[in-house]
Write a protein that holds these residues in place. Structure first.
Motif, short mmCIF file in Angstrom:
data_model
loop_
_atom_site.label_atom_id
_atom_site.label_comp_id
_atom_site.label_asym_id
_atom_site.label_seq_id
_atom_site.Cartn_x
_atom_site.Cartn_y
_atom_site.Cartn_z
N LYS A 247 0.86 -1.18 0.00
CA LYS A 247 0.00 0.00 0.00
C LYS A 247 0.90 1.24 0.00
N ASP A 270 -1.87 -6.82 -6.90
CA ASP A 270 -2.59 -6.73 -5.62
C ASP A 270 -2.10 -5.56 -4.77
N CYS A 271 -1.79 -4.44 -5.41
CA CYS A 271 -1.30 -3.26 -4.70
C CYS A 271 -2.37 -2.17 -4.67
N VAL A 272 -2.24 -1.26 -3.70
CA VAL A 272 -3.14 -0.12 -3.57
C VAL A 272 -2.32 1.15 -3.64
N ASP A 274 -2.30 5.43 -3.66
CA ASP A 274 -2.95 6.71 -3.35
C ASP A 274 -1.88 7.77 -3.54
N CYS A 305 -4.75 -4.42 -9.26
CA CYS A 305 -4.36 -3.26 -8.45
C CYS A 305 -5.53 -2.28 -8.31
N THR A 306 -5.48 -1.49 -7.26
CA THR A 306 -6.51 -0.48 -6.99
C THR A 306 -5.85 0.89 -6.87
N LYS A 308 -6.56 4.80 -5.73
CA LYS A 308 -7.44 5.72 -5.01
C LYS A 308 -7.25 7.16 -5.44
N CYS A 332 -7.79 -4.18 -13.11
CA CYS A 332 -7.49 -3.12 -12.13
C CYS A 332 -8.72 -2.23 -11.94
#
Length: 454
Positions: A247, A270-272, A274, A305-306, A308, A332
């Motif tokens: 993250k 599988d990472c986030v 921001d 991946c996400t 934000k 994603c």
């Protein structure tokens, strides 16, 4: 007899040295399915390696000097053993720079925080690094690996940059711009790297948080990263890189999440993110640097991946003189309310050369995008437009771009492609790429050959 004794002593010394340097780190092979031929990725397995707590080497909470020294000693010992796990226990630990060595896993236990100094003096002496695609000697990245093999940063803990100085350095006053110009001219003249010393009172070239430089077999897994002086994670001229389940929160200037540059066989999953800049930006050197090093960024997979917040989900360029090929972005999500310019943005200019080809993106969902789903622009120069003139004109061939099953709620355009008359962008394929609302024009095209949208 003396000669025989000397020879036996020499052989014993060589055997001892070999034993000391022999790696006890295992290997895990990662296979990834892609639309192109993707090599298997080798990453280190430290499951049979000894754990070395920094407390046993003298680390003390609240004491930066003792903790920095303890981490360095533990890394040296793990390297000497041929493999080891340097453990950061629960609690907050103040530290300066960390230099990894081969066969070392820096492991942060749950609840552990490595809090990095904001004093630039703690990142000296200068090391071989880079700034926006140009090699130089600069402040050490906060975590730095140079010519290492089998390295990892793992765990459930956090690494964070204290920003008191770096946020002041976000500004780009005239002295900083003059230093950028000097570095550009040094690179353009192929000046030896040792002469590109960029640490002085006014250059303020901020270091990356994590840089893997000319290294291989790399794992970054599980940790959280808070704040960054510059680019957050920078695999540079590296091979076999897996970054998963991390993250990143970094909203400062140039705070990209991950910048694979002239790196190959990379998996990001599988990472986030921001971010204050691009979530992921794939690069390959600026101008003569990419031409000199001749190492494309190649075989890069981004999945699950996400995002934000950020400028783009994935940017390609603008530093791409070494070429970029074989990129696969799949499954994603950009959360609704994120402020993004594009999902995929390919950017270059008449000075870059290089090439972009075989870019595949699929199964991506987003809310409102400020501009559009796909952007391709060939005249992106930012501050360089008036800083230095075009000395050598080298256009960038861009071809074979595939987007499928991508959607957003609200955009200005689906795709805007602005190519060069002398070298049009070609072979663009869109299938089921949609938006619920298009404010301006669905497709904007200039100097494009063979564009298909289904």
């Amino acid at each position: 007899m003396k000669k025989l004794t000397l020879s036996l002593a020499l052989i014993s010394l060589m055997i001892f040295a070999f034993a000391q340097n022999k790696s006890v780190v295992g290997t895990t092979i990662i296979k990834v399915k892609t639309p192109f031929v993707m090599p298997n990725i080798s990453i280190p397995d430290f499951s049979k390696c000894k754990k070395l707590s920094i407390v046993d080497f003298g680390a003390v909470k609240g004491d930066q000097n003792k903790t920095s020294s303890a981490i360095a000693k533990a890394i040296n010992e793990a390297n000497k053993l041929g493999g080891g796990i340097v453990v950061i226990p629960q609690g907050e630990w103040l530290t300066g720079k960390i230099h990894l060595k081969s066969n070392v896993n820096l492991h942060l236990e749950k609840g552990a925080i490595l809090s990095f100094s904001a004093n630039p003096e703690d990142y000296l002496p200068a090391v071989q690094s880079s700034w926006e695609g140009m090699e130089c000697y600069n402040y050490s990245p906060l975590i730095y690996a140079f010519e290492c093999k089998n390295i990892a940063i793992t765990g459930e803990g956090e690494i964070k940059a204290n920003m008191e100085t770096w946020k002041v350095w976000f500004a780009r006053p005239s002295a900083h711009i003059a230093s950028l110009k000097r570095l550009y001219n040094l690179a353009a003249a192929y000046t030896p790297l040792k002469e590109r010393q960029m640490v002085n009172d006014t250059a303020h070239l901020r270091p990356q948080f994590i840089q893997f430089n000319r290294s291989e077999n790399i794992l970054l897994e599980g940790i959280s990263i808070t704040n960054s002086p510059f680019w957050t994670i920078h695999p540079y001229l590296s091979k076999n890189v897996v970054i998963r389940k991390i993250k990143v929160y970094a909203h400062g200037h140039n705070n990209d999440g991950i910048d694979p540059e002239m790196s190959q066989n990379v998996l990001i999953e599988d990472c986030v993110f921001d971010q204050g800049d691009d979530a992921i930006a794939i690069k390959s050197g600026r101008n003569p640097e990419g031409w000199r090093l001749k190492t494309p960024s190649k075989n890069i997979v981004i999945q699950n991946c996400t995002v934000k917040n950020g400028h783009q989900l994935v940017a390609i360029g603008s530093e791409l003189s070494g070429g970029i090929e074989n990129v696969f972005i799949n499954n994603c999500t950009v959360v609704d309310g994120a402020k993004l310019n594009h999902l995929i943005f390919i950017k270059t200019n008449e000075r870059m050369g290089g090439y972009v080809k075989n870019i595949f993106a699929s199964n991506i969902k987003a809310g409102k995008i400020d501009l559009g789903i796909l952007g391709i622009e060939t005249d992106v120069l930012y501050q360089w437009k008036n800083l230095v003139p075009t000395v050598i004109r080298k256009l960038t061939p861009i071809s074979n771009i595939h987007l499928e099953n991508m959607s957003a709620s609200n955009v200005k355009f689906i795709a805007r492609i602005l190519g060069e008359k002398d070298l049009p962008v070609k072979d663009i394929f869109l299938k089921n790429v949609t938006a619920d609302k298009i404010d301006e024009q669905k497709y904007i095209q200039k100097n494009v050959v063979d564009f298909k949208a289904l």
